[in-house]
Design a protein around this motif. Sequence first.
Motif, PDB file in Angstrom:
ATOM      1  N   SER A  84       0.688  -1.233  -0.141  1.00 11.79           N
ATOM      2  CA  SER A  84      -0.137   0.001  -0.015  1.00 11.79           C
ATOM      3  C   SER A  84       0.851   1.400   0.142  1.00 11.79           C
ATOM      4  CB  SER A  84      -0.947  -0.030   1.264  1.00 11.79           C
ATOM      5  OG  SER A  84      -0.138  -0.179   2.341  1.00 11.79           O
ATOM      6  N   GLY A  85       2.084   1.310  -0.010  1.00 14.43           N
ATOM      7  CA  GLY A  85       2.951   2.266  -0.150  1.00 14.43           C
ATOM      8  C   GLY A  85       4.223   2.029   0.330  1.00 14.43           C
ATOM      9  N   TYR A  86       4.801   2.525   1.554  1.00 15.46           N
ATOM     10  CA  TYR A  86       5.964   2.441   2.390  1.00 15.46           C
ATOM     11  C   TYR A  86       5.839   2.856   3.715  1.00 15.46           C
ATOM     12  CZ  TYR A  86       7.101   7.258   1.963  1.00 15.46           C
ATOM     13  OH  TYR A  86       7.120   8.808   1.745  1.00 15.46           O
ATOM     14  N   VAL A  87       6.666   2.288   4.570  1.00 13.53           N
ATOM     15  CA  VAL A  87       6.869   2.811   6.034  1.00 13.53           C
ATOM     16  C   VAL A  87       8.481   2.807   6.071  1.00 13.53           C
ATOM     17  CG1 VAL A  87       4.962   1.445   6.977  1.00 13.53           C
ATOM     18  CG2 VAL A  87       7.188   0.410   6.804  1.00 13.53           C
ATOM     19  N   VAL A  88       8.833   4.008   7.010  1.00 15.07           N
ATOM     20  CA  VAL A  88      10.071   4.345   7.568  1.00 15.07           C
ATOM     21  C   VAL A  88      10.087   4.166   9.010  1.00 15.07           C
ATOM     22  CG1 VAL A  88      10.504   5.614   5.467  1.00 15.07           C
ATOM     23  CG2 VAL A  88       9.745   6.661   7.260  1.00 15.07           C
ATOM     24  N   GLU A  89      11.253   3.904   9.516  1.00 18.19           N
ATOM     25  CA  GLU A  89      11.533   3.817  10.917  1.00 18.19           C
ATOM     26  C   GLU A  89      12.978   4.951  11.025  1.00 18.19           C
ATOM     27  OE1 GLU A  89      13.730   0.693  13.952  1.00 18.19           O
ATOM     28  OE2 GLU A  89      11.647   0.079  12.870  1.00 18.19           O
ATOM     29  N   VAL A  90      12.927   5.757  12.241  1.00 21.16           N
ATOM     30  CA  VAL A  90      14.034   6.641  12.374  1.00 21.16           C
ATOM     31  C   VAL A  90      14.302   6.426  13.865  1.00 21.16           C
ATOM     32  CG1 VAL A  90      14.882   8.913  12.685  1.00 21.16           C
ATOM     33  CG2 VAL A  90      13.545   8.131  10.552  1.00 21.16           C
ATOM     34  N   ARG A  91      15.625   6.308  14.204  1.00 20.09           N
ATOM     35  CA  ARG A  91      16.177   6.042  15.573  1.00 20.09           C
ATOM     36  C   ARG A  91      17.249   7.084  15.630  1.00 20.09           C
ATOM     37  NH1 ARG A  91      18.100   0.651  16.258  1.00 20.09           N
ATOM     38  NH2 ARG A  91      18.128   0.327  14.191  1.00 20.09           N
ATOM     39  N   ILE A  92      17.072   8.402  16.603  1.00 22.48           N
ATOM     40  CA  ILE A  92      18.153   9.472  16.747  1.00 22.48           C
ATOM     41  C   ILE A  92      18.544   9.342  17.992  1.00 22.48           C
ATOM     42  CG2 ILE A  92      18.460  11.824  16.403  1.00 22.48           C
ATOM     43  CD1 ILE A  92      16.097  11.953  14.757  1.00 22.48           C
ATOM     44  N   PRO A  93      19.856   9.208  18.370  1.00 24.79           N
ATOM     45  CA  PRO A  93      20.272   9.134  19.754  1.00 24.79           C
ATOM     46  C   PRO A  93      20.437  10.513  20.329  1.00 24.79           C
ATOM     47  CG  PRO A  93      22.019   7.972  18.291  1.00 24.79           C
ATOM     48  CD  PRO A  93      20.865   8.355  17.485  1.00 24.79           C
ATOM     49  N   PHE A  94      19.923  10.809  21.627  1.00 26.53           N
ATOM     50  CA  PHE A  94      19.837  12.068  21.897  1.00 26.53           C
ATOM     51  C   PHE A  94      21.647  12.821  22.143  1.00 26.53           C
ATOM     52  CE2 PHE A  94      16.216  10.598  24.577  1.00 26.53           C
ATOM     53  CZ  PHE A  94      15.376  11.315  24.049  1.00 26.53           C
ATOM     54  N   LYS A  95      22.450  11.893  21.997  1.00 19.14           N
ATOM     55  CA  LYS A  95      23.754  12.328  21.967  1.00 19.14           C
ATOM     56  C   LYS A  95      24.132  12.896  20.598  1.00 19.14           C
ATOM     57  CE  LYS A  95      25.736   8.037  22.133  1.00 19.14           C
ATOM     58  NZ  LYS A  95      27.032   7.171  22.583  1.00 19.14           N
ATOM     59  N   SER A  96      23.167  12.818  19.582  1.00 18.18           N
ATOM     60  CA  SER A  96      23.578  13.402  18.125  1.00 18.18           C
ATOM     61  C   SER A  96      22.764  14.761  18.344  1.00 18.18           C
ATOM     62  CB  SER A  96      23.025  12.578  17.163  1.00 18.18           C
ATOM     63  OG  SER A  96      23.480  11.261  17.013  1.00 18.18           O
ATOM     64  N   LEU A  97      22.023  15.272  19.330  1.00 18.73           N
ATOM     65  CA  LEU A  97      21.242  16.700  19.310  1.00 18.73           C
ATOM     66  C   LEU A  97      21.905  17.380  20.165  1.00 18.73           C
ATOM     67  CD1 LEU A  97      17.596  15.121  19.177  1.00 18.73           C
ATOM     68  CD2 LEU A  97      19.018  15.804  17.324  1.00 18.73           C
ATOM     69  N   ARG A  98      21.628  18.838  20.001  1.00 18.21           N
ATOM     70  CA  ARG A  98      21.992  19.978  20.901  1.00 18.21           C
ATOM     71  C   ARG A  98      20.675  19.915  21.692  1.00 18.21           C
ATOM     72  NH1 ARG A  98      23.632  24.560  18.680  1.00 18.21           N
ATOM     73  NH2 ARG A  98      23.645  25.298  20.557  1.00 18.21           N
ATOM     74  N   TYR A  99      20.448  20.278  22.719  1.00 20.62           N
ATOM     75  CA  TYR A  99      19.327  20.822  23.366  1.00 20.62           C
ATOM     76  C   TYR A  99      19.541  21.345  24.567  1.00 20.62           C
ATOM     77  CZ  TYR A  99      19.880  16.057  25.371  1.00 20.62           C
ATOM     78  OH  TYR A  99      20.178  14.793  26.042  1.00 20.62           O
ATOM     79  N   GLN A 100      18.365  21.871  25.334  1.00 15.64           N
ATOM     80  CA  GLN A 100      18.554  22.790  26.305  1.00 15.64           C
ATOM     81  C   GLN A 100      18.787  21.868  27.604  1.00 15.64           C
ATOM     82  OE1 GLN A 100      14.659  24.738  26.776  1.00 15.64           O
ATOM     83  NE2 GLN A 100      13.780  23.243  25.386  1.00 15.64           N
ATOM     84  N   PRO A 101      19.352  22.358  28.804  1.00 11.72           N
ATOM     85  CA  PRO A 101      19.886  21.366  29.991  1.00 11.72           C
ATOM     86  C   PRO A 101      18.632  21.463  30.926  1.00 11.72           C
ATOM     87  CG  PRO A 101      20.641  23.879  29.915  1.00 11.72           C
ATOM     88  CD  PRO A 101      20.185  23.489  28.779  1.00 11.72           C
ATOM     89  N   ALA A 102      17.380  21.901  30.642  1.00 11.37           N
ATOM     90  CA  ALA A 102      16.405  22.027  31.553  1.00 11.37           C
ATOM     91  C   ALA A 102      15.827  20.538  31.908  1.00 11.37           C
ATOM     92  CB  ALA A 102      15.220  22.635  30.857  1.00 11.37           C
ATOM     93  N   GLU A 103      15.511  20.241  33.116  1.00 13.59           N
ATOM     94  CA  GLU A 103      14.912  19.167  33.550  1.00 13.59           C
ATOM     95  C   GLU A 103      13.539  18.485  32.680  1.00 13.59           C
ATOM     96  OE1 GLU A 103      14.275  15.491  35.372  1.00 13.59           O
ATOM     97  OE2 GLU A 103      16.123  16.859  35.750  1.00 13.59           O
ATOM     98  N   VAL A 104      12.716  19.621  32.460  1.00 10.03           N
ATOM     99  CA  VAL A 104      11.481  19.408  31.835  1.00 10.03           C
ATOM    100  C   VAL A 104      11.533  20.243  30.546  1.00 10.03           C
ATOM    101  CG1 VAL A 104       8.909  19.288  31.726  1.00 10.03           C
ATOM    102  CG2 VAL A 104      10.298  18.913  33.760  1.00 10.03           C
ATOM    103  N   GLN A 105      11.371  19.617  29.390  1.00 11.10           N
ATOM    104  CA  GLN A 105      11.662  20.248  27.958  1.00 11.10           C
ATOM    105  C   GLN A 105      10.348  20.158  27.129  1.00 11.10           C
ATOM    106  OE1 GLN A 105      15.494  19.600  26.190  1.00 11.10           O
ATOM    107  NE2 GLN A 105      16.354  18.895  27.832  1.00 11.10           N
ATOM    108  N   ASP A 106      10.145  21.121  26.222  1.00  7.73           N
ATOM    109  CA  ASP A 106       9.230  21.024  25.276  1.00  7.73           C
ATOM    110  C   ASP A 106       9.959  21.216  23.944  1.00  7.73           C
ATOM    111  OD1 ASP A 106       7.348  21.031  27.184  1.00  7.73           O
ATOM    112  OD2 ASP A 106       6.743  22.950  26.906  1.00  7.73           O
ATOM    113  N   TRP A 107       9.849  20.458  22.887  1.00 10.08           N
ATOM    114  CA  TRP A 107      10.496  20.498  21.653  1.00 10.08           C
ATOM    115  C   TRP A 107       9.379  20.828  20.458  1.00 10.08           C
ATOM    116  CZ3 TRP A 107      14.427  16.075  21.074  1.00 10.08           C
ATOM    117  CH2 TRP A 107      15.316  16.183  22.174  1.00 10.08           C
ATOM    118  N   GLY A 108       9.746  21.603  19.516  1.00 12.29           N
ATOM    119  CA  GLY A 108       8.802  21.567  18.403  1.00 12.29           C
ATOM    120  C   GLY A 108       9.286  20.438  17.569  1.00 12.29           C
ATOM    121  N   ILE A 109       8.165  19.922  16.891  1.00 19.99           N
ATOM    122  CA  ILE A 109       8.247  18.735  15.917  1.00 19.99           C
ATOM    123  C   ILE A 109       7.359  18.995  14.785  1.00 19.99           C
ATOM    124  CG2 ILE A 109       6.549  17.233  17.186  1.00 19.99           C
ATOM    125  CD1 ILE A 109       7.926  14.806  16.333  1.00 19.99           C
ATOM    126  N   GLN A 110       7.959  18.456  13.498  1.00 21.33           N
ATOM    127  CA  GLN A 110       7.028  18.678  12.257  1.00 21.33           C
ATOM    128  C   GLN A 110       7.566  17.375  11.403  1.00 21.33           C
ATOM    129  OE1 GLN A 110       4.596  19.021  10.670  1.00 21.33           O
ATOM    130  NE2 GLN A 110       4.208  21.445  10.324  1.00 21.33           N
TER     131      GLN A 110
END
Length: 182
Positions: A84-110
């Motif tokens: 019926s089409g295709y599927v994709v799977e993505v795994r991104i380790p946190f160590k690949s990303l820069r992000y804020q050091p806050a205990e609780v975080q909100d991220w934008g996603i699209q």
Amino acid sequence: MSDPIRLEDAVEFAENPEPRCPCVLLLDTFNDRRRAFFFTVNPLGVQEDGARREGGFTAGSLTGGTTDKNPDYLWHSRGQLTDSGYVVEVRIPFKSLRYQPAEVQDWGIQVVRRVRYLGHDNTWTAARCDAASFLAQAGTLTGLRGLERGLVVDLDPSVVGFQNGSARSDGSWRYVPQGPEY
């Protein structure tokens, strides 16, 4: 993804460095709606990644802004063609990303699926081409806790060896032993 993939598209996936009909995951880890990491994968698992910055205008583009494809993030993807089409799977380790050091975080996603042979993009959240900002139209991952980046070290080891010497009067060479330089 439910649209069937044409055979000629599948052949082109393997030959074209610009993946056709890719799925793009954008993560705005600082939730500032101005910058995001992007991870692109097509149905055969061909990857592309980089960073996006809002600003500027690109005629005919949903996303506008500038794109930097120089980063080479560590991540894994897999794609599979289905009946019926295709599927994709993505795994991104946190160590690949820069992000804020806050205990609780909100991220934008699209999430964007580009259907190039039909000439349009499907987005996870409603996104309009005439809006001033593409990233401002993204959804939000809320309440992320306990994120640990871990130690990130890039090493580029090199060793240089050399030997100093001089010619003797009998035509042979005299060498001065030297250790390697690190």
